[in-house]
Design a protein around this motif. Structure first.
Motif, PDB file in Angstrom:
ATOM      1  N   GLY A  29       0.809  -1.213   0.000  1.00 55.20           N
ATOM      2  CA  GLY A  29       0.000   0.000   0.000  1.00 55.20           C
ATOM      3  C   GLY A  29       0.837   1.256   0.000  1.00 55.20           C
ATOM      4  N   GLU A  45      -6.662   7.546  -1.404  1.00 56.40           N
ATOM      5  CA  GLU A  45      -6.327   6.145  -1.108  1.00 56.40           C
ATOM      6  C   GLU A  45      -7.461   5.209  -1.508  1.00 56.40           C
ATOM      7  OE1 GLU A  45      -4.725   5.624   2.822  1.00 56.40           O
ATOM      8  OE2 GLU A  45      -3.421   7.361   2.651  1.00 56.40           O
ATOM      9  N   GLY A  48      -6.955  -1.036  -3.056  1.00 57.94           N
ATOM     10  CA  GLY A  48      -6.837  -2.169  -2.158  1.00 57.94           C
ATOM     11  C   GLY A  48      -5.606  -2.976  -2.522  1.00 57.94           C
ATOM     12  N   ALA A  49      -5.012  -3.621  -1.533  1.00 56.68           N
ATOM     13  CA  ALA A  49      -3.871  -4.505  -1.765  1.00 56.68           C
ATOM     14  C   ALA A  49      -4.004  -5.693  -0.830  1.00 56.68           C
ATOM     15  CB  ALA A  49      -2.548  -3.775  -1.518  1.00 56.68           C
ATOM     16  N   GLU A  61      -4.731  -8.079   4.099  1.00 58.06           N
ATOM     17  CA  GLU A  61      -4.948  -6.922   3.244  1.00 58.06           C
ATOM     18  C   GLU A  61      -4.236  -5.713   3.842  1.00 58.06           C
ATOM     19  OE1 GLU A  61      -9.209  -6.604   3.246  1.00 58.06           O
ATOM     20  OE2 GLU A  61      -9.198  -5.059   4.799  1.00 58.06           O
ATOM     21  N   SER A  65      -6.226   0.027   2.748  1.00 52.38           N
ATOM     22  CA  SER A  65      -7.214  -0.323   1.722  1.00 52.38           C
ATOM     23  C   SER A  65      -8.602   0.175   2.082  1.00 52.38           C
ATOM     24  CB  SER A  65      -7.281  -1.845   1.556  1.00 52.38           C
ATOM     25  OG  SER A  65      -6.061  -2.390   1.130  1.00 52.38           O
ATOM     26  N   THR A  66      -9.348   0.559   1.053  1.00 50.37           N
ATOM     27  CA  THR A  66     -10.788   0.714   1.219  1.00 50.37           C
ATOM     28  C   THR A  66     -11.424  -0.653   1.013  1.00 50.37           C
ATOM     29  OG1 THR A  66     -12.783   1.595   0.178  1.00 50.37           O
ATOM     30  CG2 THR A  66     -10.842   1.493  -1.183  1.00 50.37           C
ATOM     31  N   SER A  70     -10.319  -3.724  -1.643  1.00 50.12           N
ATOM     32  CA  SER A  70      -9.660  -4.951  -1.194  1.00 50.12           C
ATOM     33  C   SER A  70     -10.626  -6.132  -1.191  1.00 50.12           C
ATOM     34  CB  SER A  70      -9.064  -4.763   0.199  1.00 50.12           C
ATOM     35  OG  SER A  70     -10.067  -4.437   1.145  1.00 50.12           O
ATOM     36  N   ALA A 130      -3.418  -6.028  -6.338  1.00 46.40           N
ATOM     37  CA  ALA A 130      -3.754  -4.636  -6.035  1.00 46.40           C
ATOM     38  C   ALA A 130      -4.819  -4.168  -7.019  1.00 46.40           C
ATOM     39  CB  ALA A 130      -2.535  -3.733  -6.118  1.00 46.40           C
ATOM     40  N   SER A 132      -6.972  -0.418  -8.029  1.00 49.29           N
ATOM     41  CA  SER A 132      -7.079   1.026  -7.802  1.00 49.29           C
ATOM     42  C   SER A 132      -8.110   1.628  -8.739  1.00 49.29           C
ATOM     43  CB  SER A 132      -5.733   1.711  -8.049  1.00 49.29           C
ATOM     44  OG  SER A 132      -4.742   1.222  -7.188  1.00 49.29           O
ATOM     45  N   GLU A 196       0.815   0.368  -9.575  1.00 50.46           N
ATOM     46  CA  GLU A 196       0.196  -0.864  -9.087  1.00 50.46           C
ATOM     47  C   GLU A 196       1.103  -2.069  -9.340  1.00 50.46           C
ATOM     48  OE1 GLU A 196      -4.130  -1.759  -9.399  1.00 50.46           O
ATOM     49  OE2 GLU A 196      -4.114  -0.052 -10.769  1.00 50.46           O
TER      50      GLU A 196
END
Length: 593
Positions: A29, A45, A48-49, A61, A65-66, A70, A130, A132, A196
């Motif tokens: 992240g 942000e 997610g990762a 995770e 992350s949101t 994620s 990931a 985005s 990413e």
């Protein structure tokens, strides 16, 4: 290897491996944030990762992350494997796969994910992942939000379905040319994609190093224990809820100005069927899909995230249960069903670009259902979020796009007021700093403050929305996808309903028009000097207002959040001429005298 043949792993080793996995995801992240070009990743942000094993189970995770970015990653891995198998393709070392198919695990087309397979020898052991949100994905109008008139999935942009951007370590230049030639602001989009890739590459390397440190058998045994532990915690939390069926229904605005009533006032229904240590979330009663409007919500990638994050956050509140590894064990006891062809289980090629507001409403409906049985663990209704896209110089090298995510707000809670001016539930993105917005775009933010006198009354008042005012410094346009312009967040246990959202366009000549919750880019062309004023919603109140601590009411009056008149009307709190609480008059008011 079967469970019976796995080595025994002590709890300390399990905990150390859990921590190592979480640190890897967090490093991913940070790398993505630091390398990203766009503010929606770098500041908001919106990404997610995670690390996922070969069977598609999420192991960890990134804390940044949101949930909406994620949460879909395990489903995306499953979707990728299915699509590759159908095409007769195999995954090999050195591959990097791009994927954004909303009908195969992804959330919507702008949420583009990259996946690096991790091998130990010749054996696939997992994926570094990931996802985005990108500022453009080549849809029929600029930007990656506010595409509210997309007629089908093909109008929403590039569909990248389990494609190899690198194959056995070799860059697929033709695919990169295709992407670059079909997105606006290509340098920004490609730059974010390369960020990413850097993140998932470091994740894959650290993943392999961790396995090497412990050996594959010990690592797998530790992950099995970790997943099983998370499952046990969730099952125990569900067992504490009395068996029964609990239904929550909320409505989204949809398209209030549409001539067909089937496009507005759309219900989303969630019935939680609690049986022992399992829950079935049944979405029967949800409105039918809209075949030509993109507010349909992908079942796997959005609907599941919305339901699961609400259940997990209520039943396994970290403030009570402490840190719990965010892995797929938590979701094993929960099943989600939805009628095929409804808004929450659309059929391809129904468009899904603007699924955000509906997803928030599904989380909210889940909370409303839980409020019937665990009212001491939920908040009242949340103020829905959304987003607005500013842009200009379309088609030129000087083109600019800015995605601004609207804050929402939470409803009041058993012991606290609702949270003010935050993104909510499965979104959970960050505030975009004014300095960053103004330094990268011809925009000036002239006002940014909490709204006054709109807090929903309750023993614990609802959270406050914001007022954010943007002035255009150059000609351009704007698009929006939001909701809650008609339907107010629900109050709980005697608390009052919250306040609605509104968006106003003020022209440079002083004329004003209130804008709908959803409109396309170029519907409203803006000139330098025009202003957009966004009014955020207020969450619902919790508990009877006349039971609110008078001192808390006085603090809100002193802070300018409510007026003295509203304090007396809504909370039955009276004040002396010098602003102190008049306790005798307050007692009379609360007795109904």
């Amino acid at each position: 290897m079967t469970r019976d043949s796995m080595p025994q792993v002590d709890p300390i080793t399990v905990s150390v491996i859990e921590g190592a996995l979480a640190n890897i995801a967090t490093e991913m992240g940070h790398k993505l944030i630091r390398m990203a070009y766009s503010s929606i990743i770098r500041e908001s942000e919106d990404f997610g990762a995670a690390l996922v094993d070969a069977s598609g189970q999420q192991l960890c995770e990134a804390k940044q992350s949101t949930p909406l970015a994620s949460g879909p990653l395990p489903g995306c891995v499953a979707g990728i494997m299915d699509q590759l198998a159908r095409r007769g393709e195999v995954i090999e070392p050195g591959d990097i796969i791009v994927h954004n198919d909303p009908y195969a695990g992804a959330s919507h087309l702008p949420d583009v994910g990259f996946y690096v397979p991790v091998f130990v020898g010749d054996e696939l052991v997992g994926f570094s992942c990931a996802m985005s949100h990108h500022v453009d994905i080549g849809s029929y109008k600029p930007g990656s939000g506010g595409q509210v008139n997309a007629s089908d999935a093909y109008a929403e942009g590039l569909q990248l379905k389990a494609l190899k951007v690198y194959a056995r370590g070799q860059r697929n230049d033709q695919l990169w040319h295709l992407i670059r030639d079909n997105v606006r602001m290509a340098d920004v989009v490609i730059g974010d994609m390369e960020a990413e890739i850097a993140a998932v590459q470091i994740g894959a390397r650290r993943f392999a190093e961790l396995i090497e440190s412990y050996g594959l058998d010990v690592f797998r045994a530790a992950c099995t224990v970790s997943l099983d532990n998370a499952e046990r915690k969730m099952r125990a939390a569900i067992r504490a809820v009395p068996d029964g069926d609990y239904t929550g229904v909320v409505h989204i605005d949809g398209f209030l100005d549409h001539p067909d009533p089937a496009y507005s006032d759309l219900p989303l229904s969630v019935t939680l069927k609690v049986r022992g240590d399992e829950i079935v979330a049944d979405l029967a009663g949800t409105a039918p899909q809209l075949p030509d409007k993109p507010i349909n919500i992908p079942f796997r990638g959005s609907v599941d995230c919305a339901i699961l994050v609400a259940i997990k956050s209520v039943l396994l509140d970290s403030a009570v249960h402490g840190e719990i590894p965010q892995n797929s064990g938590l979701v094993r006891p929960i099943t989600i069903t939805a009628p095929v062809g409804c808004l929450a289980n659309p059929v391809f090629p129904a468009p899904t670009m603007c699924r955000y507001a509906g997803g928030i409403a599904l989380s909210d409906a889940t909370m409303k259902a839980l409020a019937q049985v665990v009212p001491d663990k939920v908040s009242a209704g949340v103020g829905n979020g959304g987003g607005i896209v500013f842009g200009g110089d379309s088609g030129s090298e000087a083109m600019w796009l800015h995605v601004e995510l609207f804050e929402g707000s939470y409803g009041g809670r058993p012991q606290r007021d609702g949270m003010d001016a935050v993104d909510c539930l499965f979104a959970n993105t960050r505030n975009n700093p004014i300095e960053d917005v103004e330094s990268h775009n011809p925009l000036r933010i002239e006002r940014y403050e909490l709204r006054e006198d709109v807090a929903a009354p309750g023993m614990q008042r609802g959270g406050l929305g914001t007022i954010k005012e943007f002035r255009m410094l150059a000609d351009g346009s704007v698009a929006a996808e939001s909701d809650g312009h008609k339907h107010r967040p629900w109050g709980l246990l005697g608390g009052e309903d919250g306040s609605t959202r509104a968006t106003v366009l003020e022209r440079a000549d002083g004329s004003c028009v209130e804008l709908p919750s959803k409109f396309d880019f170029l519907e409203y062309r803006l000139k330098a000097g025009d202003r957009i004023r966004a009014f955020g919603p207020g969450g619902g109140g919790y508990g009877p207002p006349n039971q609110r601590n008078p001192e808390a009411v006085r603090d809100d009056v002193l802070d300018g959040l409510i007026s003295r008149e509203n304090a007396e009307r809504d909370y039955k709190v009276a004040f002396t001429a010098d602003g102190e609480i008049d306790h005798a008059a307050t007692e009379n008011l609360r007795r109904g005298n």
